[in-house]
Design an enzyme around this catalytic site. Structure first.
Site, PDB file in Angstrom:
ATOM      1  N   ARG A 106       0.808  -1.224   0.000  1.00  0.00           N
ATOM      2  CA  ARG A 106       0.000   0.000   0.000  1.00  0.00           C
ATOM      3  C   ARG A 106       0.840   1.272   0.000  1.00  0.00           C
ATOM      4  NH1 ARG A 106      -3.297  -2.718   2.858  1.00  0.00           N
ATOM      5  NH2 ARG A 106      -1.727  -4.327   2.757  1.00  0.00           N
ATOM      6  N   THR A 107       1.903   1.306   0.748  1.00  0.00           N
ATOM      7  CA  THR A 107       2.658   2.566   0.812  1.00  0.00           C
ATOM      8  C   THR A 107       3.271   2.886  -0.553  1.00  0.00           C
ATOM      9  OG1 THR A 107       3.114   2.186   3.139  1.00  0.00           O
ATOM     10  CG2 THR A 107       4.497   3.799   2.033  1.00  0.00           C
ATOM     11  N   LYS A 110      24.312  -6.368  -5.255  1.00  0.00           N
ATOM     12  CA  LYS A 110      25.747  -6.450  -5.580  1.00  0.00           C
ATOM     13  C   LYS A 110      26.589  -5.799  -4.487  1.00  0.00           C
ATOM     14  CE  LYS A 110      24.693  -5.974 -10.504  1.00  0.00           C
ATOM     15  NZ  LYS A 110      24.687  -4.999 -11.592  1.00  0.00           N
ATOM     16  N   ARG A 168      11.920   3.179   1.467  1.00  0.00           N
ATOM     17  CA  ARG A 168      11.629   2.294   2.594  1.00  0.00           C
ATOM     18  C   ARG A 168      12.833   1.389   2.785  1.00  0.00           C
ATOM     19  NH1 ARG A 168       6.210  -0.873   4.049  1.00  0.00           N
ATOM     20  NH2 ARG A 168       5.747   1.253   4.609  1.00  0.00           N
ATOM     21  N   HIS A 174       7.824   6.292  10.553  1.00  0.00           N
ATOM     22  CA  HIS A 174       7.025   6.200   9.322  1.00  0.00           C
ATOM     23  C   HIS A 174       6.220   7.501   9.182  1.00  0.00           C
ATOM     24  CE1 HIS A 174       4.869   4.670   6.022  1.00  0.00           C
ATOM     25  NE2 HIS A 174       4.445   3.511   6.489  1.00  0.00           N
TER      26      HIS A 174
END
Ligand code: NCD
Length: 353
Positions: A51-52, A80, A101, A129
């Site tokens: 959702r975010t 990597k 995020r 958040h």
């Protein structure tokens, strides 16, 4: 250039301006449909999210802008061994704004130190958040009409629940706000958050006890992915469940919020109650992100003011979930209200403090 790493990076006035802008966008959708034309949002998601990420994507599209990025670190150069610092240096050449995020606490803060474009923290580990907080504030304002003089119950995983940490920090700045904390002993609110509002927080053992007093009930999921021990999660996951029977104890005008996804902490029989605001909350997330992206792309002069004053330290942070555990970043600390020195990336107390 301005970043949003913590919910208190925006002053109360700036927060108000973003909420007002979101309300204006809701009223006048078409007026905003091209305001970010030609601009690109990079969504850098090192941790799963539906959702975010979709909310950020939809927000940028509705402003007429474009979106690029990755939703799985294993398909990017991160696999990597590229550092966050290098990734954002590169992405700064391709995009105009970043939503990041990260599973490590402090990841987006590190990004903001190296980025040439605004960085938005879209959730870092169990830390913060801030865009969920803007979503929550807009929801409370639309549902109840004001942000002051509210008693807010926070229930579930208050230890690892980053949405709770950011919400308490932001709401603590409004008059007459009280927090009722409802959590299993092992999942209590961290001290660095509680220390901000020691006289405004009360702890209760049951939802039944808290419900009649609340204006807002903020339910949260027990954060399975933050547990080192699976048995602990299994034991704690269903500690508090809100159902239609318990809702009878609540005020007629109380609202129930949840950042989603929910697991079992809200029974589906609550969904049809008009006080269940969690699905309306989702849509507010898109509008407030539109307001935020628009604002950050148009703010060019101010710099981020960290609410605490930071100093460089020699002392390593021992939190294994901190970004400093894996990336070579400058060690920064600040002094908490209780006189302890804490890591500026993840807020953990430094060992010799
Ligand atoms: C929250 C998060 O990611 O912290 N979800 C979200 O942003 N919509 C809450 C959660 O995952 O429990």
């Amino acid at each position: 250039m301005r970043h949003l790493i913590d919910s208190t990076d925006l002053s109360v006035k700036e927060t108000q301006e973003i909420l007002n802008l979101a309300l204006d966008i809701i009223e006048n959708r078409t007026m905003y449909s091209h305001v970010c034309a030609g601009k690109k949002l990079a969504t850098l998601f090192y941790e799963p999210s539906t959702r975010t990420r979709l909310s950020f994507t939809a927000a940028m599209m509705e402003l007429g802008g474009n979106v690029l990025g990755f939703s799985d670190a294993s398909t990017s150069s991160v696999s990597k061994g590229e550092t966050v610092a290098d990734t954002v240096r590169v992405v700064s050449a391709f995009a105009d704004i970043i939503a990041m995020r990260h599973y490590k606490e402090g990841g987006p803060f590190v990004a903001s130190q190296y980025s040439r474009i605004p960085v938005i923290n879209a959730g870092d580990g169990g830390n913060a958040h801030p865009t969920q907080t803007l979503t929550d504030l807009l929801s409370i304002r639309r549902e109840l009409g004001h942000l002051d003089n509210l008693t807010i119950g926070l229930c579930g995983d208050l230890k690892y629940g980053r949405t709770v940490h950011s919400l308490i920090k932001a709401m603590n700045r409004y008059e007459g706000v009280k927090f009722v904390l409802i959590a299993p002993a092992e999942l209590r609110l961290p001290d660095h958050i509680k220390n901000l509002a020691p006289t405004k927080c009360v702890e209760t053992a049951t939802l039944e006890e808290a419900l009649p007093t609340l204006d807002v009930l903020y339910m949260t999921r027990v954060q399975q992915e933050r547990f080192a021990n699976k048995d602990d999660y299994e034991r704690l996951k269903d500690s508090f469940v809100l159902d239609a029977r318990k809702m009878q104890l609540a005020k007629e005008k109380m609202i129930v919020l949840h950042p989603l996804p929910r697991v079992k902490e809200i029974s589906p029989d609550v969904d049809s109650d008009s006080r269940a605001a969690y699905f309306r909350q989702v849509e507010n997330g898109k509008f407030v992100r539109m307001a935020l992206i628009y604002t950050l792309l148009h703010k060019t002069t101010e710099t981020r003011e960290h609410s605490e004053s930071l100093s460089v330290t020699e002392e390593p942070c021992t939190n294994r979930r901190c970004i400093t555990a894996t990336e070579p970043v400058e060690r920064l600390s600040y002094e908490d209200h209780d006189g302890k020195r804490r890591c500026a990336y993840c807020n953990h107390v430094l060992a010799n403090s």
